[in-house]
Design a protein around this motif. Sequence first.
Motif, PDB file in Angstrom:
ATOM      1  N   UNK A   1       0.870  -1.176   0.000  1.00  0.00           N
ATOM      2  CA  UNK A   1       0.000   0.000   0.000  1.00  0.00           C
ATOM      3  C   UNK A   1       0.904   1.222   0.000  1.00  0.00           C
ATOM      4  N   UNK A   2       1.183   1.749  -1.196  1.00  0.00           N
ATOM      5  CA  UNK A   2       2.133   2.853  -1.331  1.00  0.00           C
ATOM      6  C   UNK A   2       1.669   4.112  -0.597  1.00  0.00           C
ATOM      7  N   UNK A   3       0.372   4.238  -0.357  1.00  0.00           N
ATOM      8  CA  UNK A   3      -0.145   5.437   0.315  1.00  0.00           C
ATOM      9  C   UNK A   3       0.026   5.377   1.832  1.00  0.00           C
ATOM     10  N   UNK A   4       0.145   4.157   2.364  1.00  0.00           N
ATOM     11  CA  UNK A   4       0.165   4.013   3.821  1.00  0.00           C
ATOM     12  C   UNK A   4       1.369   3.178   4.259  1.00  0.00           C
ATOM     13  N   UNK A   5       2.452   3.819   4.666  1.00  0.00           N
ATOM     14  CA  UNK A   5       3.589   3.060   5.188  1.00  0.00           C
ATOM     15  C   UNK A   5       3.175   2.207   6.385  1.00  0.00           C
ATOM     16  N   UNK A   6       3.830   1.069   6.522  1.00  0.00           N
ATOM     17  CA  UNK A   6       3.566   0.135   7.622  1.00  0.00           C
ATOM     18  C   UNK A   6       4.754   0.202   8.576  1.00  0.00           C
ATOM     19  N   UNK A   7       4.513   0.604   9.824  1.00  0.00           N
ATOM     20  CA  UNK A   7       5.597   0.757  10.797  1.00  0.00           C
ATOM     21  C   UNK A   7       5.371  -0.174  11.984  1.00  0.00           C
ATOM     22  N   UNK A   8       6.404  -0.948  12.290  1.00  0.00           N
ATOM     23  CA  UNK A   8       6.404  -1.808  13.474  1.00  0.00           C
ATOM     24  C   UNK A   8       7.273  -1.151  14.529  1.00  0.00           C
ATOM     25  N   UNK A   9       6.676  -0.827  15.661  1.00  0.00           N
ATOM     26  CA  UNK A   9       7.391  -0.178  16.747  1.00  0.00           C
ATOM     27  C   UNK A   9       7.783  -1.205  17.805  1.00  0.00           C
ATOM     28  N   UNK A  10       8.957  -0.986  18.403  1.00  0.00           N
ATOM     29  CA  UNK A  10       9.333  -1.675  19.632  1.00  0.00           C
ATOM     30  C   UNK A  10       9.884  -0.609  20.571  1.00  0.00           C
ATOM     31  N   UNK A  11      10.359  -1.002  21.731  1.00  0.00           N
ATOM     32  CA  UNK A  11      10.818  -0.009  22.699  1.00  0.00           C
ATOM     33  C   UNK A  11      12.007   0.790  22.186  1.00  0.00           C
ATOM     34  N   UNK A  12      12.881   0.181  21.373  1.00  0.00           N
ATOM     35  CA  UNK A  12      14.108   0.857  20.970  1.00  0.00           C
ATOM     36  C   UNK A  12      14.268   1.021  19.460  1.00  0.00           C
ATOM     37  N   UNK A  13      13.498   0.272  18.662  1.00  0.00           N
ATOM     38  CA  UNK A  13      13.730   0.259  17.217  1.00  0.00           C
ATOM     39  C   UNK A  13      12.400   0.222  16.469  1.00  0.00           C
ATOM     40  N   UNK A  14      12.340   0.940  15.334  1.00  0.00           N
ATOM     41  CA  UNK A  14      11.148   0.948  14.487  1.00  0.00           C
ATOM     42  C   UNK A  14      11.528   0.493  13.077  1.00  0.00           C
ATOM     43  N   UNK A  15      10.619  -0.242  12.429  1.00  0.00           N
ATOM     44  CA  UNK A  15      10.832  -0.711  11.062  1.00  0.00           C
ATOM     45  C   UNK A  15       9.671  -0.221  10.206  1.00  0.00           C
ATOM     46  N   UNK A  16       9.980   0.498   9.102  1.00  0.00           N
ATOM     47  CA  UNK A  16       8.948   1.061   8.230  1.00  0.00           C
ATOM     48  C   UNK A  16       9.075   0.479   6.831  1.00  0.00           C
ATOM     49  N   UNK A  17       7.931   0.027   6.273  1.00  0.00           N
ATOM     50  CA  UNK A  17       7.927  -0.581   4.942  1.00  0.00           C
ATOM     51  C   UNK A  17       6.655  -0.145   4.216  1.00  0.00           C
ATOM     52  N   UNK A  18       6.629  -0.426   2.897  1.00  0.00           N
ATOM     53  CA  UNK A  18       5.409  -0.251   2.106  1.00  0.00           C
ATOM     54  C   UNK A  18       4.774  -1.604   1.808  1.00  0.00           C
ATOM     55  N   UNK A  19       5.603  -2.617   1.583  1.00  0.00           N
ATOM     56  CA  UNK A  19       5.134  -3.976   1.343  1.00  0.00           C
ATOM     57  C   UNK A  19       6.333  -4.891   1.235  1.00  0.00           C
ATOM     58  N   UNK A  20       6.455  -5.863   2.128  1.00  0.00           N
ATOM     59  CA  UNK A  20       7.661  -6.678   2.166  1.00  0.00           C
ATOM     60  C   UNK A  20       7.480  -7.819   3.144  1.00  0.00           C
ATOM     61  N   UNK A  21       8.526  -8.645   3.287  1.00  0.00           N
ATOM     62  CA  UNK A  21       8.550  -9.699   4.293  1.00  0.00           C
ATOM     63  C   UNK A  21       9.825  -9.545   5.121  1.00  0.00           C
TER      64      UNK A  21
END
Length: 225
Positions: free
Chosen positions: A71-91
């Motif tokens: 979903x190019x319009x909506x980045x997907x972000x996974x938060x943790x206490x110390x690190x964040x990962x942001x993607x558009x579509x991936x594994x």
Amino acid sequence: SINSVLMAGESVAGGYNRIKVPRGKMANLQLPDGSSVFLNSLSEITFPSEFSDDERMVYLSGEAYFTVAKDARRPFTTFSDRMNVTVLGTEFNFSASDESSVVTLVSGNVKVDTDMSESCILNPSQQVALQNGKLTAVKTVDVQPVICWKYRIMQCDNQNISDVFDRLSVAFDKDFICADTLDDIFISGKLDLNKSLDVILETISFAAPVTFIDTEEGIVVKRVK
């Protein structure tokens, strides 16, 4: 068959859901946008009942494998206490704990940010970790040993046997009690956790000088003299 279970989620404040996976279990779930998440034992994820129109955000504690819907319009972000990962579509695989956090990219691209304003971009088969508050150098890895937990396969690469018992304890919800010091015993190879624990321990006893006694308190590990 994979020893997985879809855990019942609980509603938390603000229209969010939280799923906790107990020791000895795994969970496979689908998020509101169609993304899928495979959660390892002793892991927890919090996510909204519906994502907003401009972003998708979840919070992770523990380890999970994400297959993110594009979903190019909506980045997907996974938060943790110390690190964040942001993607558009991936594994990718994300392991977040108090000691360290590790991101391993299987396909696509991800951006990794830390709470100390460090960041990097990962390409497929690359991995980065947060250790002692700082990002390590990005390195190329074989992703299969990292993600094989999804299939209940434990990869051991010259691993101390006490650490192996710690991982088995989580996978089978069984306590291990080491009656002798095992600091100098290391094993390598793959353990198929789809098999019974008795079969796995028999395999270990062939490869290492240890024996096992099943008690009410847990499995006692003794060194073979």
